[in-house]
Motif scaffolding. Structure first.
Motif, PDB file in Angstrom:
ATOM      1  N   GLN A 254      70.395 -13.408 -80.460  1.00  0.00           N
ATOM      2  CA  GLN A 254      70.631 -13.620 -79.027  1.00  0.00           C
ATOM      3  C   GLN A 254      72.124 -13.791 -78.752  1.00  0.00           C
ATOM      4  OE1 GLN A 254      68.158 -17.000 -78.095  1.00  0.00           O
ATOM      5  NE2 GLN A 254      66.260 -15.898 -78.521  1.00  0.00           N
TER       6      GLN A 254
ATOM      7  N   LYS B 246      69.191  -3.193 -76.393  1.00  0.00           N
ATOM      8  CA  LYS B 246      68.512  -4.343 -75.791  1.00  0.00           C
ATOM      9  C   LYS B 246      69.451  -5.089 -74.847  1.00  0.00           C
ATOM     10  CE  LYS B 246      65.515  -8.239 -77.049  1.00  0.00           C
ATOM     11  NZ  LYS B 246      64.279  -7.660 -76.470  1.00  0.00           N
TER      12      LYS B 246
ATOM     13  N   GLU C 132      65.818  -7.265 -89.949  1.00  0.00           N
ATOM     14  CA  GLU C 132      65.204  -7.900 -88.783  1.00  0.00           C
ATOM     15  C   GLU C 132      65.099  -6.926 -87.610  1.00  0.00           C
ATOM     16  OE1 GLU C 132      66.205 -10.975 -91.498  1.00  0.00           O
ATOM     17  OE2 GLU C 132      67.518  -9.444 -90.667  1.00  0.00           O
TER      18      GLU C 132
ATOM     19  N   ASN D  26      64.033  -7.531 -81.521  1.00  0.00           N
ATOM     20  CA  ASN D  26      63.088  -8.301 -80.719  1.00  0.00           C
ATOM     21  C   ASN D  26      62.741  -9.653 -81.330  1.00  0.00           C
ATOM     22  OD1 ASN D  26      62.752  -6.274 -78.697  1.00  0.00           O
ATOM     23  ND2 ASN D  26      61.423  -5.144 -80.098  1.00  0.00           N
ATOM     24  N   ASP D  27      63.227  -9.926 -82.541  1.00  0.00           N
ATOM     25  CA  ASP D  27      62.939 -11.212 -83.171  1.00  0.00           C
ATOM     26  C   ASP D  27      63.592 -12.347 -82.389  1.00  0.00           C
ATOM     27  OD1 ASP D  27      61.500  -9.976 -85.151  1.00  0.00           O
ATOM     28  OD2 ASP D  27      63.101 -10.014 -86.640  1.00  0.00           O
ATOM     29  N   ASP D  28      62.877 -13.438 -82.250  1.00  0.00           N
ATOM     30  CA  ASP D  28      63.369 -14.588 -81.495  1.00  0.00           C
ATOM     31  C   ASP D  28      64.266 -15.430 -82.399  1.00  0.00           C
ATOM     32  OD1 ASP D  28      63.803 -16.483 -79.560  1.00  0.00           O
ATOM     33  OD2 ASP D  28      61.865 -17.484 -79.831  1.00  0.00           O
ATOM     34  N   LEU D  29      65.482 -14.929 -82.615  1.00  0.00           N
ATOM     35  CA  LEU D  29      66.438 -15.595 -83.494  1.00  0.00           C
ATOM     36  C   LEU D  29      67.705 -15.876 -82.708  1.00  0.00           C
ATOM     37  CD1 LEU D  29      65.932 -13.289 -86.606  1.00  0.00           C
ATOM     38  CD2 LEU D  29      65.150 -15.660 -86.378  1.00  0.00           C
ATOM     39  N   LYS D  30      68.188 -17.091 -82.791  1.00  0.00           N
ATOM     40  CA  LYS D  30      69.335 -17.517 -81.984  1.00  0.00           C
ATOM     41  C   LYS D  30      70.566 -16.660 -82.257  1.00  0.00           C
ATOM     42  CE  LYS D  30      71.717 -20.155 -79.205  1.00  0.00           C
ATOM     43  NZ  LYS D  30      71.567 -20.035 -77.736  1.00  0.00           N
TER      44      LYS D  30
END
Length: 230
Positions: A64, A92, A54, A57-61
């Motif tokens: 985060q 990041k 992955e 930058n992937d929008d994965l909880k």
């Protein structure tokens, strides 16, 4: 209570030889499979964030949540080591840009340069250029306030910010890990400059260099980051 929290982001990307080195030094390890398990409260001597296919930058909880854990660790002065995706998550978390690199790097590489201006001792005893195993396509900018530790022609390869160290490359791999990645990947590696058969044939000659570099890096990491058992 565990001494080291390992965040595993892919089933085939475990701590490898750094896990062996930590255990040999008496550290207790707690491994969390981030996609399915909740990250525990920070109460560890070290956090190790591993790689995965992955993107940071992937929008994965769960990614985060890892960024939050990294930020908490840095604020608390807890040593954090990020490998591959882990290094990109650290970058990041510290406000730096993560983005696709100019080309994928997969296989054994011998072109990593220790930053001559660095005041860090993390690569002390490791020849420059040095040998690593790569499997990545993304890269990162060096975060503001961080020190670049190593680089190659196309990529920033390692940096330190406070208690956090990010390394783009893999020193933790062993022979079985490299074979497993090549045999099980769903990624397109049929590229003109990548030869899976050559990577396989190079394992026996290159792995002793990787293992030696891992041992030296680990020893330096323990010393420079003040890593001691809880």
């Amino acid at each position: 209570m565990s001494d080291v929290l390992v965040i595993q982001n892919a089933r085939l990307e475990g701590p490898g030889t750094i896990g062996d080195l930590l255990k040999a030094d008496g550290f207790k390890i707690q491994t969390i499979f981030a996609k399915k398990e909740k990250i525990p409260k920070l109460n560890h001597a070290m956090v190790l964030v591993l790689g995965a296919p992955e993107s940071a930058n992937d929008d994965l909880k769960y990614l985060q949540n890892e960024i939050v854990l990294i930020q908490e660790s840095v604020r608390a002065g807890v040593p954090v080591l990020g490998i591959c995706l882990g290094s990109q998550l650290i970058a990041k978390a510290l406000g730096a840009r993560v983005y696709p690199g100019p080309k994928k790097e997969i296989g054994f590489y011998h072109d990593l340069i220790v930053e001559p201006k660095s005041k860090s001792h993390l690569f002390e005893g490791i020849s420059s250029p040095f040998t690593v195993f790569h499997w990545h396509g993304d890269t990162f900018d060096i975060p503001d306030g961080a020190e670049r530790l190593a680089y190659s022609d196309l990529y920033n390869q390692a940096f330190r910010y406070g208690s956090a160290v990010g390394v783009q490359f893999h020193l933790e791999v062993d022979r079985n890990i490299v074979r497993s990645w090549l045999e099980n990947t769903t990624e397109n590696i049929n590229l003109p400059y990548i030869d899976p058969n050559k990577i396989l044939s190079d394992i026996e000659s290159e792995m002793p260099k990787i293992e030696k570099n891992m041992e030296l890096f680990y020893k330096n990491f323990r010393s420079e980051l003040g890593l001691t058992k809880v």
